[in-house]
Design a protein around this motif. Structure first.
Motif, PDB file in Angstrom:
ATOM      1  N   SER A   8       0.835  -1.206   0.000  1.00 55.73           N
ATOM      2  CA  SER A   8       0.000   0.000   0.000  1.00 55.73           C
ATOM      3  C   SER A   8       0.866   1.251   0.000  1.00 55.73           C
ATOM      4  CB  SER A   8      -0.967  -0.003   1.188  1.00 55.73           C
ATOM      5  OG  SER A   8      -0.279  -0.287   2.377  1.00 55.73           O
ATOM      6  N   GLY A   9       1.898   1.272   0.879  1.00 55.29           N
ATOM      7  CA  GLY A   9       2.788   2.430   0.951  1.00 55.29           C
ATOM      8  C   GLY A   9       3.651   2.552  -0.294  1.00 55.29           C
ATOM      9  N   THR A  10       4.149   1.410  -0.788  1.00 52.41           N
ATOM     10  CA  THR A  10       5.048   1.452  -1.946  1.00 52.41           C
ATOM     11  C   THR A  10       4.338   1.975  -3.192  1.00 52.41           C
ATOM     12  OG1 THR A  10       6.332  -0.391  -1.062  1.00 52.41           O
ATOM     13  CG2 THR A  10       6.584   0.069  -3.393  1.00 52.41           C
ATOM     14  N   PHE A  11       3.163   1.448  -3.487  1.00 52.82           N
ATOM     15  CA  PHE A  11       2.501   1.878  -4.733  1.00 52.82           C
ATOM     16  C   PHE A  11       1.988   3.326  -4.656  1.00 52.82           C
ATOM     17  CE2 PHE A  11       2.314  -2.739  -5.545  1.00 52.82           C
ATOM     18  CZ  PHE A  11       2.979  -2.726  -6.767  1.00 52.82           C
ATOM     19  N   LEU A  12       1.551   3.732  -3.455  1.00 56.23           N
ATOM     20  CA  LEU A  12       1.139   5.139  -3.332  1.00 56.23           C
ATOM     21  C   LEU A  12       2.363   6.042  -3.504  1.00 56.23           C
ATOM     22  CD1 LEU A  12      -1.144   7.138  -2.824  1.00 56.23           C
ATOM     23  CD2 LEU A  12      -0.754   6.917  -0.375  1.00 56.23           C
ATOM     24  N   GLY A  13       3.485   5.615  -2.922  1.00 52.24           N
ATOM     25  CA  GLY A  13       4.732   6.372  -3.078  1.00 52.24           C
ATOM     26  C   GLY A  13       5.159   6.453  -4.537  1.00 52.24           C
ATOM     27  N   ILE A  14       5.028   5.352  -5.262  1.00 50.81           N
ATOM     28  CA  ILE A  14       5.402   5.342  -6.687  1.00 50.81           C
ATOM     29  C   ILE A  14       4.526   6.321  -7.471  1.00 50.81           C
ATOM     30  CG2 ILE A  14       5.436   3.915  -8.785  1.00 50.81           C
ATOM     31  CD1 ILE A  14       6.092   1.516  -6.902  1.00 50.81           C
ATOM     32  N   TYR A  15       3.235   6.320  -7.135  1.00 49.40           N
ATOM     33  CA  TYR A  15       2.329   7.261  -7.811  1.00 49.40           C
ATOM     34  C   TYR A  15       2.816   8.698  -7.607  1.00 49.40           C
ATOM     35  CZ  TYR A  15      -1.769  10.299  -8.176  1.00 49.40           C
ATOM     36  OH  TYR A  15      -2.611  11.348  -8.462  1.00 49.40           O
ATOM     37  N   PHE A  16       3.177   9.037  -6.363  1.00 51.79           N
ATOM     38  CA  PHE A  16       3.656  10.402  -6.082  1.00 51.79           C
ATOM     39  C   PHE A  16       4.963  10.680  -6.823  1.00 51.79           C
ATOM     40  CE2 PHE A  16       1.378  10.014  -1.769  1.00 51.79           C
ATOM     41  CZ  PHE A  16       0.226  10.576  -2.282  1.00 51.79           C
ATOM     42  N   LEU A  17       5.879   9.701  -6.771  1.00 50.35           N
ATOM     43  CA  LEU A  17       7.198   9.931  -7.380  1.00 50.35           C
ATOM     44  C   LEU A  17       7.115  10.064  -8.897  1.00 50.35           C
ATOM     45  CD1 LEU A  17       9.494   7.631  -5.228  1.00 50.35           C
ATOM     46  CD2 LEU A  17       9.284  10.102  -5.131  1.00 50.35           C
ATOM     47  N   SER A  18       6.050   9.552  -9.492  1.00 52.38           N
ATOM     48  CA  SER A  18       5.918   9.678 -10.955  1.00 52.38           C
ATOM     49  C   SER A  18       5.807  11.149 -11.369  1.00 52.38           C
ATOM     50  CB  SER A  18       4.701   8.892 -11.461  1.00 52.38           C
ATOM     51  OG  SER A  18       3.513   9.565 -11.137  1.00 52.38           O
ATOM     52  N   PHE A  19       5.380  12.004 -10.437  1.00 57.57           N
ATOM     53  CA  PHE A  19       5.319  13.441 -10.738  1.00 57.57           C
ATOM     54  C   PHE A  19       6.726  14.056 -10.715  1.00 57.57           C
ATOM     55  CE2 PHE A  19       1.105  12.863  -8.603  1.00 57.57           C
ATOM     56  CZ  PHE A  19       0.302  13.237  -9.659  1.00 57.57           C
ATOM     57  N   ALA A  20       7.590  13.481  -9.858  1.00 63.45           N
ATOM     58  CA  ALA A  20       8.889  14.108  -9.620  1.00 63.45           C
ATOM     59  C   ALA A  20      10.003  13.496 -10.456  1.00 63.45           C
ATOM     60  CB  ALA A  20       9.246  13.988  -8.140  1.00 63.45           C
ATOM     61  N   HIS A  21      10.014  12.170 -10.557  1.00 61.43           N
ATOM     62  CA  HIS A  21      11.127  11.488 -11.219  1.00 61.43           C
ATOM     63  C   HIS A  21      10.574  10.202 -11.836  1.00 61.43           C
ATOM     64  CE1 HIS A  21      14.984   9.944 -12.120  1.00 61.43           C
ATOM     65  NE2 HIS A  21      15.668  10.535 -11.163  1.00 61.43           N
ATOM     66  N   PRO A  22       9.975  10.280 -13.034  1.00 62.81           N
ATOM     67  CA  PRO A  22       9.322   9.109 -13.616  1.00 62.81           C
ATOM     68  C   PRO A  22      10.244   7.897 -13.781  1.00 62.81           C
ATOM     69  CG  PRO A  22       8.798  11.076 -14.883  1.00 62.81           C
ATOM     70  CD  PRO A  22       9.817  11.471 -13.874  1.00 62.81           C
ATOM     71  N   GLU A  23      11.516   8.122 -14.063  1.00 60.86           N
ATOM     72  CA  GLU A  23      12.429   6.985 -14.291  1.00 60.86           C
ATOM     73  C   GLU A  23      12.658   6.221 -12.980  1.00 60.86           C
ATOM     74  OE1 GLU A  23      13.361  10.201 -15.075  1.00 60.86           O
ATOM     75  OE2 GLU A  23      12.805  10.092 -17.188  1.00 60.86           O
ATOM     76  N   PHE A  24      12.863   6.990 -11.914  1.00 56.61           N
ATOM     77  CA  PHE A  24      13.064   6.368 -10.603  1.00 56.61           C
ATOM     78  C   PHE A  24      11.781   5.649 -10.174  1.00 56.61           C
ATOM     79  CE2 PHE A  24      13.154   6.880  -5.846  1.00 56.61           C
ATOM     80  CZ  PHE A  24      14.172   5.987  -5.617  1.00 56.61           C
ATOM     81  N   ALA A  25      10.646   6.303 -10.434  1.00 57.74           N
ATOM     82  CA  ALA A  25       9.357   5.696 -10.071  1.00 57.74           C
ATOM     83  C   ALA A  25       9.135   4.396 -10.849  1.00 57.74           C
ATOM     84  CB  ALA A  25       8.225   6.685 -10.358  1.00 57.74           C
ATOM     85  N   LYS A  26       9.560   4.384 -12.107  1.00 56.41           N
ATOM     86  CA  LYS A  26       9.370   3.176 -12.921  1.00 56.41           C
ATOM     87  C   LYS A  26      10.239   2.028 -12.398  1.00 56.41           C
ATOM     88  CE  LYS A  26       8.824   1.453 -17.522  1.00 56.41           C
ATOM     89  NZ  LYS A  26       9.081   1.523 -18.913  1.00 56.41           N
ATOM     90  N   GLU A  27      11.432   2.370 -11.987  1.00 59.35           N
ATOM     91  CA  GLU A  27      12.322   1.339 -11.426  1.00 59.35           C
ATOM     92  C   GLU A  27      11.677   0.723 -10.178  1.00 59.35           C
ATOM     93  OE1 GLU A  27      16.196   2.895 -10.323  1.00 59.35           O
ATOM     94  OE2 GLU A  27      16.469   1.182  -8.966  1.00 59.35           O
ATOM     95  N   LEU A  28      11.135   1.600  -9.319  1.00 65.75           N
ATOM     96  CA  LEU A  28      10.452   1.121  -8.113  1.00 65.75           C
ATOM     97  C   LEU A  28       9.223   0.286  -8.466  1.00 65.75           C
ATOM     98  CD1 LEU A  28      10.358   4.150  -5.648  1.00 65.75           C
ATOM     99  CD2 LEU A  28      11.108   1.855  -5.091  1.00 65.75           C
TER     100      LEU A  28
END
Lengths: 85, 394
Positions: free
Chosen positions: B263-283
């Protein structure tokens, strides 16, 4: 009379599953399930769980069940009766 | 006679065991997934129906009394989450379909102004003993990070439209962004506290993405604190074994307090997609490998990593049944949409369709079993901006 019980039961279950989402939605019934406690009304939990179980039954199991049931009825009809052989 | 009956019963059982899974896989699952492609693509009609569904909740003028979790803090957090995801969903819709701006802007303001009221701030106030908008020495990441993300998106939406010097929400966005940036610079761990002595990775993802979107809205280059934060995140928030986000960290040395959770990881990935899509995709790829699985074509998400015994979850993750969580399904659905992972999206959508019991009536679309918070989360997740489309807003 006995042979009508099964189709009536299936109709009732399907009807309940089709009609109850509106009630669940209006009553935010999800909270009853997510946080059961002394503040929760037992019948909310009961209704919600019943709904989920019946919905799972109707969408996942019922098509297969009906197929097996129809196959069985067909098989029974085609089976030669005693004395016909 | 008895033997004959037993043989008939065994035959029926055997046929059922073959037929029912076959029917689930080839009838029920395709039926549940029939609208998946429609929601995976950017479809104006779906967006409109979901937005109308959220109008129903916004018009109700909800308060804490509409929630019944048994905990004052959770009632407040869920009320906050409802308004927040609603505001984000409306904003995403207006960013993708600029013609919706006039219709949505009033509703976005209503939701954002509701978040800035004492009744919603109360959950944070009760934890810290001061208002989150005092801007003193307490981080308030659980409130400010999320609220600021919604405000930054509002700012981005209004980038060239309104007078920034007079708009109160934009003034507030600038104030919060400066405060959060200052707190991050002062933090030795580069992580802010959600509540006293509590650090959560997901809340810090919200903080960073709010700052990144604020910079986009104000045409600033990426600041050093954001660039260096991703290294800090990799070092302290990412689980070295699975590459997913650790749920909670110790506030003094960032040691592990709570294992990674979906739950925490996927919500975090959603947020990070705004800031750093490449890092978010890796996660996202790490998290998908670790948490995601399918059962007869239906997607399911483990709440805990494979090597950790599954707990019962909590009010944030929803009930965890046989190790699978409810809320991570919704968050992962949004992430799959962002990173164009249609196969994962379809299998998860099928599960949502069955468990969520969609209600469509008079132009409105709602998920009946999720209540207002479930509806708001799904609205936010099904209107996500795809990573490849972010270029448009630079």
């Amino acid at each position: 009379m006995k042979k009508f019980i099964e189709p009536i039961l299936i109709l009732l279950i399907t009807g309940f599953v089709c009609l109850s989402p509106n009630w669940l939605f209006d009553h935010q019934a999800v909270f009853a399930l997510l946080s059961p406690g002394p503040h929760t009304q037992v019948w909310h939990i009961f209704f919600f769980l019943t709904f989920l179980l019946l919905r799972l039954f109707v969408i996942l199991i019922l098509p297969g069940y009906l197929l097996v049931r129809l196959g069985y009825i067909f098989f029974e009809k085609c089976k030669p009766r005693k004395g016909e052989q | 006679m008895k033997k004959q009956k037993f043989i008939t019963f065994a035959k029926i059982l055997l046929i059922s065991l073959i037929t029912i899974p076959f029917c689930i896989r080839f009838l029920s699952v395709p039926f549940a997934q029939k609208d998946a492609t429609n929601y995976f693509t950017v479809n104006h009609e779906n967006y409109r129906q979901m937005a109308n569904g959220m109008d129903y909740w916004i018009d109700k003028k909800m308060g804490r009394e509409h929630f019944n979790t048994g905990s004052q803090r959770f009632d407040g957090e869920w009320l906050f989450g409802t308004y927040l995801m609603t505001a984000i969903g409306y904003t995403q819709e207006a960013l993708i379909f600029p013609e919706m701006y006039d219709k949505n802007i009033g509703k976005i303001k209503t939701a954002l102004e509701a978040i800035n009221t004492e009744s919603i701030q109360k959950f944070d106030f009760e934890a810290w003993g001061e208002s989150p908008l005092t801007f003193k020495t307490s981080d308030h990441a659980a409130y400010l990070g999320y609220y600021n993300l919604a405000l930054s998106l509002y700012h981005l939406l209004n980038k060239n439209k309104i007078n920034k010097e007079t708009d109160e929400l934009i003034i507030l966005n600038t104030k919060i962004s400066k405060f959060l940036e200052k707190r991050l610079i002062l933090s030795p761990l580069k992580m802010l506290l959600s509540y006293p002595k509590e650090i959560y990775s997901v809340d810090n993802c919200a903080v960073i993405s709010s700052l990144a979107v604020f910079e986009k809205a104000t045409n600033q280059p990426q600041s050093e604190i954001i660039s260096t934060w991703f290294d800090a995140c990799r070092e302290v928030c990412m689980d070295p074994k699975t590459g997913t986000l650790i749920q909670a960290l110790h506030w003094q040395d960032a040691s592990l307090v709570e294992y990674p959770r979906a739950s925490g990881t996927f919500l975090g990935i959603y947020f990070l997609s705004f800031a750093h899509p490449e890092f978010a995709k890796e996660l996202y790829e790490n998290a998908r490998d670790e948490f995601f699985t399918t059962v007869l074509g239906l997607g399911a998400v483990r709440e805990y990593t494979r090597d950790v015994p599954a707990g019962l979850g909590d009010i944030d993750s929803g009930p965890v049944v046989f190790g699978f969580g409810l809320s991570p399904i919704g968050f992962m659905l949004g992430c799959a949409r962002i990173f164009d992972d249609e196969q994962t999206f379809s299998s998860l959508f099928g599960t949502c369709y069955i468990g969520g019991a969609a209600v469509k009536s008079e132009d409105r679309f709602n998920w009946s079993t999720g209540g207002s918070i479930g509806d708001a989360v799904m609205f936010g997740m099904l209107t996500t901006i795809k990573a490849k489309d972010w270029e448009k807003f630079k």
